[in-house]
Design a protein around this motif. Structure first.
Motif, mmCIF file in Angstrom:
data_model
loop_
_atom_site.group_PDB
_atom_site.id
_atom_site.type_symbol
_atom_site.label_atom_id
_atom_site.label_comp_id
_atom_site.label_asym_id
_atom_site.label_seq_id
_atom_site.Cartn_x
_atom_site.Cartn_y
_atom_site.Cartn_z
ATOM 1 N N LYS A 4 1.752 1.284 8.888
ATOM 2 C CA LYS A 4 0.551 1.957 8.381
ATOM 3 C C LYS A 4 0.752 2.364 6.928
ATOM 4 N N LEU A 5 -0.369 2.530 6.246
ATOM 5 C CA LEU A 5 -0.362 3.006 4.857
ATOM 6 C C LEU A 5 -0.992 4.385 4.827
ATOM 7 N N LEU A 6 -0.207 5.385 4.440
ATOM 8 C CA LEU A 6 -0.690 6.761 4.323
ATOM 9 C C LEU A 6 -1.060 7.012 2.876
ATOM 10 N N VAL A 7 -2.334 7.276 2.642
ATOM 11 C CA VAL A 7 -2.858 7.438 1.286
ATOM 12 C C VAL A 7 -3.154 8.915 1.065
ATOM 13 N N LEU A 8 -2.531 9.483 0.036
ATOM 14 C CA LEU A 8 -2.568 10.934 -0.164
ATOM 15 C C LEU A 8 -3.102 11.316 -1.527
ATOM 16 N N ASP A 9 -4.177 12.070 -1.538
ATOM 17 C CA ASP A 9 -4.562 12.796 -2.744
ATOM 18 C C ASP A 9 -3.454 13.811 -3.040
ATOM 19 N N ILE A 10 -3.383 14.285 -4.276
ATOM 20 C CA ILE A 10 -2.337 15.249 -4.632
ATOM 21 C C ILE A 10 -2.841 16.687 -4.505
ATOM 22 N N GLY A 36 9.268 2.915 8.579
ATOM 23 C CA GLY A 36 8.697 1.660 8.115
ATOM 24 C C GLY A 36 7.282 1.731 7.593
ATOM 25 N N HIS A 37 6.709 2.917 7.541
ATOM 26 C CA HIS A 37 5.363 3.074 6.995
ATOM 27 C C HIS A 37 5.428 3.254 5.475
ATOM 28 N N SER A 38 4.305 3.059 4.816
ATOM 29 C CA SER A 38 4.246 3.167 3.357
ATOM 30 C C SER A 38 3.382 4.347 2.936
ATOM 31 N N VAL A 39 3.694 4.886 1.770
ATOM 32 C CA VAL A 39 2.941 6.006 1.204
ATOM 33 C C VAL A 39 2.359 5.589 -0.137
ATOM 34 N N MET A 40 1.103 5.918 -0.326
ATOM 35 C CA MET A 40 0.428 5.715 -1.617
ATOM 36 C C MET A 40 -0.127 7.053 -2.086
ATOM 37 N N ILE A 41 0.200 7.437 -3.296
ATOM 38 C CA ILE A 41 -0.422 8.596 -3.920
ATOM 39 C C ILE A 41 -1.708 8.122 -4.582
ATOM 40 N N ALA A 42 -2.825 8.756 -4.259
ATOM 41 C CA ALA A 42 -4.131 8.345 -4.784
ATOM 42 C C ALA A 42 -4.797 9.535 -5.452
ATOM 43 N N SER A 43 -4.868 9.509 -6.777
ATOM 44 C CA SER A 43 -5.270 10.698 -7.525
ATOM 45 C C SER A 43 -6.187 10.352 -8.697
ATOM 46 N N GLY A 44 -6.954 11.343 -9.094
ATOM 47 C CA GLY A 44 -7.685 11.227 -10.348
ATOM 48 C C GLY A 44 -6.784 11.404 -11.553
ATOM 49 N N GLY A 63 9.471 1.943 -1.574
ATOM 50 C CA GLY A 63 8.427 0.945 -1.757
ATOM 51 C C GLY A 63 7.025 1.490 -1.632
ATOM 52 N N GLY A 64 6.768 2.629 -2.278
ATOM 53 C CA GLY A 64 5.434 3.227 -2.255
ATOM 54 C C GLY A 64 4.583 2.768 -3.423
ATOM 55 N N TYR A 65 3.411 3.383 -3.554
ATOM 56 C CA TYR A 65 2.426 2.943 -4.542
ATOM 57 C C TYR A 65 1.726 4.151 -5.159
ATOM 58 N N THR A 66 1.179 3.949 -6.354
ATOM 59 C CA THR A 66 0.310 4.958 -6.960
ATOM 60 C C THR A 66 -1.033 4.344 -7.304
ATOM 61 N N LEU A 67 -2.082 5.059 -6.952
ATOM 62 C CA LEU A 67 -3.451 4.734 -7.353
ATOM 63 C C LEU A 67 -3.882 5.896 -8.235
ATOM 64 N N THR A 68 -4.098 5.628 -9.513
ATOM 65 C CA THR A 68 -4.356 6.703 -10.468
ATOM 66 C C THR A 68 -5.693 6.502 -11.187
ATOM 67 N N TYR A 69 -6.070 7.516 -11.981
ATOM 68 C CA TYR A 69 -7.351 7.488 -12.701
ATOM 69 C C TYR A 69 -8.516 7.212 -11.742
ATOM 70 N N GLY A 71 -8.656 5.350 -9.258
ATOM 71 C CA GLY A 71 -8.730 3.964 -8.796
ATOM 72 C C GLY A 71 -8.730 2.937 -9.900
ATOM 73 N N ALA A 72 -8.665 3.364 -11.151
ATOM 74 C CA ALA A 72 -8.685 2.415 -12.255
ATOM 75 C C ALA A 72 -7.358 1.684 -12.434
ATOM 76 N N ARG A 73 -6.290 2.185 -11.777
ATOM 77 C CA ARG A 73 -4.983 1.546 -11.908
ATOM 78 C C ARG A 73 -4.178 1.755 -10.630
ATOM 79 N N VAL A 74 -3.506 0.685 -10.180
ATOM 80 C CA VAL A 74 -2.610 0.756 -9.029
ATOM 81 C C VAL A 74 -1.274 0.145 -9.432
ATOM 82 N N GLN A 75 -0.193 0.822 -9.074
ATOM 83 C CA GLN A 75 1.136 0.364 -9.448
ATOM 84 C C GLN A 75 2.064 0.362 -8.241
ATOM 85 N N ASP A 76 2.901 -0.673 -8.164
ATOM 86 C CA ASP A 76 3.964 -0.753 -7.171
ATOM 87 C C ASP A 76 5.155 0.033 -7.703
ATOM 88 N N CYS A 77 5.529 1.093 -7.016
ATOM 89 C CA CYS A 77 6.591 1.966 -7.530
ATOM 90 C C CYS A 77 7.955 1.287 -7.517
#
Length: 287
Positions: A4-10, A36-44, A63-69, A71-77
Motif C-alpha cells: 500500500k501507499l500511505l500518502v500524508l499531508d504534513i 513493505g509499504h511505501s510512504v509519500m509526503i504530499a504537501s503544499g 524508497g518513499g516519495y514527495t509530492l510538493t507544491y 502536486g506540481a512536483r513529485v520526486q523519488d526520494c
C-alpha cells in the motif's frame, strides 16, 4: 498483504502543533515501511520545506516519495529522480500580481533553483502569514520590488495571503479571472494557492501511482485541510484527521484521531499492520 501507499499531508496531519513527528507516529511509520509499504509526503510546501521530514523518516533509505507544491512536483526520494512536474506559465504571473495589488494581498513565489538558493520571493510586502510560511519551511524571505521582471520563469506555485474572512471571495474572483489555465485553491483560511491547470494532490497522485507500482484501491490518503480534499476523495481509503476541516471529514471514508493524538499511528495500525477481515470489505467511518 498487498503493498500500500500511505500518502500524508504534513501540517495538521503528520506533525503535531509543534511541527514534530511524535515518537509513536514515527515508530508506526517505520513499522509500515519495514512491512513493505511505501510512504509519500504530499504537501503544499515547496520541496526544500519537506526535506526535514524526508530525512527524519529515512525515505531515501526506504524508497518513499514527495509530492510538493500541491502536486506540481513529485520526486523519488531514493533516486532523487523527478517523477512528475508541471509549472504555472510565466504569462499568468502578471494578472495574479495585479489582482494582489488591487486588493492589497500578499504574494509570494519561490526562487528558480531552490536547490541552490532556497528562498521565498515576496512581490509586494511582508506580512505575518508570509513570514510564517518561510519559517516553517526553513527558508529565507525577501521583498523583490522588481518582482515581475525578476521572476521571468515558469513557477510551481504562487501563494497569496488574505484576511481569512475574505479569502474565499478572493479565491472565487481569481478563478474567474484566470479561467481554466490555472487551478486556484485554499490550503489554509489565509492562504490562496495558484498552480497550473489540473494540478492538485489527487490528479498528480493519479499520474504517478502506476509507475510507483500501486493501484488506486491500495492508496490511503490522510489530510486535514482544504487542499487535501481532492486526494482524500480519490484514495482507496480517504482519511480525515480528527482536527480536519468539516469539508474534509465530509468526503472521508475514515476519521482518525487528531494530529495531537497520533492519528496517523492509528491509521497505520488499523490499515497497514493488521490483516484485513470481512469487515474491511466495506470502508467505514470512525470518530
Amino acid at each position: 498483504m498487498e503493498k500500500k501507499l500511505l500518502v500524508l499531508d504534513i501540517d495538521g496531519t503528520l506533525v503535531n502543533n509543534e511541527k514534530q513527528i511524535t515518537p509513536k507516529t514515527k515508530k508506526a511509520l517505520f513499522a509500515a515501511m519495514e512491512a513493505g509499504h511505501s510512504v509519500m509526503i504530499a504537501s503544499g510546501r515547496p520541496t526544500p520545506g519537506v526535506q526535514r521530514y524526508v530525512e527524519e523518516l529515512r525515505l531515501a533509505e526506504y524508497g518513499g516519495y514527495t509530492l510538493t507544491y500541491n502536486g506540481a512536483r513529485v520526486q523519488d526520494c531514493r533516486t532523487g529522480r523527478e517523477l512528475y512536474e508541471k509549472r504555472l506559465p510565466n504569462s499568468m504571473l502578471r494578472p495574479i500580481y495585479e489582482y494582489a495589488e488591487r486588493n492589497d494581498l500578499g504574494i509570494i513565489t519561490y526562487e528558480k533553483d531552490m536547490a541552490l538558493d532556497p528562498q521565498v520571493l515576496s512581490g509586494r510586502r511582508l506580512d505575518d502569514w508570509i513570514l510564517w510560511e518561510a519559517k516553517i519551511n526553513g527558508l529565507t524571505v525577501g521583498v523583490r520590488e522588481d518582482f515581475l521582471d525578476y521572476v521571468n520563469y515558469d513557477v510551481y506555485k504562487v501563494l497569496l495571503t488574505a484576511d481569512p474572512e475574505r479569502s474565499e471571495h478572493h479565491m472565487k474572483e481569481l478563478r474567474e479571472l484566470l479561467g481554466p489555465q490555472a487551478n486556484v485553491m485554499r490550503s489554509e483560511a489565509f492562504f490562496i494557492e495558484v498552480t497550473a491547470r489540473h494540478i492538485d494532490k489527487a490528479r498528480t497522485l493519479a499520474k504517478v501511482i502506476g509507475p510507483i507500482g500501486v493501484f488506486q484501491n491500495n492508496t490511503i490518503c490522510c489530510g486535514d485541510a482544504f487542499n487535501d480534499i481532492s486526494m482524500v476523495k480519490y484514495a482507496g481509503i480517504g482519511v480525515a484527521m480528527g482536527n480536519a476541516k468539516p469539508e474534509v471529514k465530509e468526503v472521508a471514508d475514515y476519521i482518525t484521531a487528531s494530529n495531537e493524538e497520533d492519528g496517523i499511528a492509528q491509521v497505520v495500525e488499523r490499515f497497514l499492520l493488521t490483516e484485513p477481515d470481512e469487515d474491511d470489505n466495506a470502508v467505514f467511518r470512525q470518530m
